[in-house]
Every structure is written in C-alpha cells, then in structure tokens.
Design an enzyme around this catalytic site. Structure first.
Site, short mmCIF file in Angstrom:
data_model
loop_
_atom_site.label_atom_id
_atom_site.label_comp_id
_atom_site.label_asym_id
_atom_site.label_seq_id
_atom_site.Cartn_x
_atom_site.Cartn_y
_atom_site.Cartn_z
CB THR A 1 -0.81 -0.09 1.28
OG1 THR A 1 -1.66 -1.30 1.23
CG2 THR A 1 -1.57 1.13 1.52
NE ARG B 1 -8.36 -8.46 3.32
CZ ARG B 1 -7.52 -7.23 3.18
NH1 ARG B 1 -7.43 -6.64 1.93
NH2 ARG B 1 -6.85 -6.68 3.95
N GLY C 1 -10.03 -4.23 2.89
CA GLY C 1 -9.22 -4.09 3.89
C GLY C 1 -9.28 -2.51 4.85
N GLY D 1 -0.16 -2.06 5.57
CA GLY D 1 0.01 -3.26 6.29
C GLY D 1 -1.16 -4.05 6.42
N GLY E 1 -4.65 -5.28 6.87
CA GLY E 1 -5.84 -4.72 7.12
C GLY E 1 -6.83 -5.43 8.31
N1 GLY Z 1 -3.64 -2.51 3.80
C1 GLY Z 1 -4.14 -2.81 3.03
C2 GLY Z 1 -5.27 -3.96 3.05
O1 GLY Z 1 -5.25 -4.59 4.11
O2 GLY Z 1 -5.89 -4.13 2.07
#
Ligand code: GLY
Length: 291
Positions: free
Chosen positions: A158, A186, A188, A210, A212
């Site tokens: 990210t 999904r 995050g 990181g 999510g």
């Molecule tokens: N930090 C990105 C995610 O978990 O989707």
C-alpha cells in the site's frame, strides 16, 4: 508551523534488488507533492499528486502493479481526508479506474462517502476521471507470481501520503490493491477513515500500511493521532501506535504521521518500510527503506 510532506510505499520486506526502485519511487512522489506545496498549492492537491505518482509505479501495490486476488483480478481501494472540516471520500473494490485517489478526492469535494464497485466506477466515469480496462492494471510480474502461486517475500504494498500546507491544512491519503490472493470481495483498511487514514488540523494526520485485518481492530490511524495529545512528538506517537498494534493483534503494519506543526514521525513492525519526506526546514528530501 512548517509546510511538510511525507509518503510511504508500504510496510513490507524489500529485497536488495528492489531497494532503489522503492526509494526512487518515494522520492518522485515527494517531489510531485512538494512542488505543489512550494508553488502555493494546497495539501489536498499535494497528497493527490504524490499518490498518483505512486499509483503509476508498478513497484507499489496501488493501481498499476497492484496485487491480484485469488481469482486473478485486481480490485483497488483508496481514500483521502482533510483535517479542517473532516471531509473525506473513499472508493473500494474498483477495477476500471486508473487513479482511485483522484476519484476519492472528487467524492470528498462532492459529499463525504465511501463508494464501492460499480457505483464508484460510475461516479468516476461521469466526472471524466481516467478509466481503464481491468487488465491494464495487471503488471507482468504480478500476473506471473499469481499464475505460478510463487511464495514471494517482497510483494508490493500500500502507498500513502500526508501533507501540511502554508495555511495549516492537514491532509492524508492512502491507496492500495489490498492483499495478494485476498478472497473475492475482501476490503481492507485503506479506504476506512480512522483505520487507513485520518486528519485533524488540531493534532495531525496519518496514513497507514500493512495487514488490514490487524489495522482495523486497533483503528491505527486515529490511534496514532490520539497519541499526539500533550504535544507528543509524532515520532513517539507513531511508535506508540505500532507498539499498541503489536501488543493487541498479530500482523505487520506501518504508519506515517505529521503533527499540526509539520513535525514528522513514522514507525513499522515489518522488516522494512519505504518512506520519504521533505519539510520547509530541510534542504533535501530524506528517503529510507529502513529506520
Ligand atoms: N492495508 C491494505 C489492506 O489490508 O488491504
């Protein structure tokens, strides 16, 4: 108060051969945002410009080069928030948008909300945002890793940016392709205010990176901002937020933080984290893959 900008290219493992691409990418993003801030532009423009640079770079997991889900498709999430009116906008699970951060910005300017999937894509198309075929976002490297189901240590992560302009406006933004091999549907933390980003002109602004599933239950971005009370330095606040995450849940995460004076902080519990920043007190950009 000094104008400042900080970007991250994700909390992750960065192999030696990818270190230069990570530092160069983060520096280019800071340069794009900093030239806006020094040219009299505002922090919203600076954050959007910096994240667009990161979204264009397949070194990072945002737009071009994003990781694929278990069906072999790319879905993108992004959000932006400003700390004066607490306005924010977010998109999640979009496939046909070239720059999700710019769509999030337009949502923020229109009416704060989180738009997902087709609704977000329709909003983007109606406002003239750059659209693309979902396949255009998939890099050869990500396609190959997905097809071969390689156990890759240094996957892209990210991206995010936080900026403070001359008028004291703090803005945070985050953009991601989610987790590699994530289940279809999904979403995050990155597009969730309080988790993937937060901005409050009275205290500071934060973008996170990181896992999510670990960031969401500790509301990492807002937690980091809350640690800025009593003039705590953002460096200490960022570390306290990551320590709290590590003590409460499993998983890797990182955060970048500016306080309302433009002081810089960042922390992570992954092996590496790509970060670059610039402030009006510095004569050149600082860039790191490790602390
Ligand atoms: N930090 C990105 C995610 O978990 O989707």
């Amino acid at each position: 108060m000094v104008s400042s900008i900080i970007v991250h290219g994700g909390a992750k493992t960065i192999s030696k051969d990818k270190a230069r691409a990570n530092t160069a990418g983060c520096m280019a993003a800071v340069q794009a945002g900093w030239s806006i801030l020094t040219g009299g532009g505002n922090a919203k423009d600076a954050v959007e410009a910096a994240i667009r640079v990161l979204e264009d770079n397949p070194t990072f997991n945002a737009s071009i080069g994003a990781t694929l889900d278990s069906d072999g498709e790319v879905f993108l999430d992004a959000a932006i928030m400003e700390g004066k009116t607490y306005g924010w906008g977010g998109v999640a699970a979009v496939q046909k948008v070239r720059h999700p951060i710019s769509v999030a910005r337009k949502i923020m300017e229109n009416k704060s909300m989180l738009l997902v999937s087709k609704g977000a894509e329709q909003f983007a198309a109606e406002r003239g945002d750059e659209m693309c075929a979902p396949s255009e976002l998939i890099s050869d490297e990500q396609r190959r890793e997905w097809e071969e189901q390689e156990a890759v240590l240094d996957r892209p992560a990210t991206v995010g940016c936080v900026a403070l302009d001359d008028n004291g406006l703090l803005v945070a933004g985050t953009s991601t392709g989610g987790l590699a091999n994530q289940p279809p549907g999904r979403v995050g933390d990155s597009a969730l205010v309080g988790c993937g980003l937060y901005a409050d002109n009275n205290l500071g602004a934060c973008s996170t990176t990181g896992d999510g599933e670990s960031i969401i239950p500790v509301v990492l971005a807002k937690t980091a901002i809350d640690f800025l009370v009593e003039n705590r330095h953002p460096q200490q606040a960022a570390q306290m937020a990551i320590d709290k995450l590590a003590s409460q849940v499993k998983g890797e995460a990182g955060c970048i933080l500016l306080d309302h004076q433009g002081q810089v902080g960042w922390a992570y519990n992954s092996q590496d984290m790509a970060v670059a920043y610039m402030t009006a007190k510095m004569d050149k950009i600082a860039v790191f893959t490790k602390k």
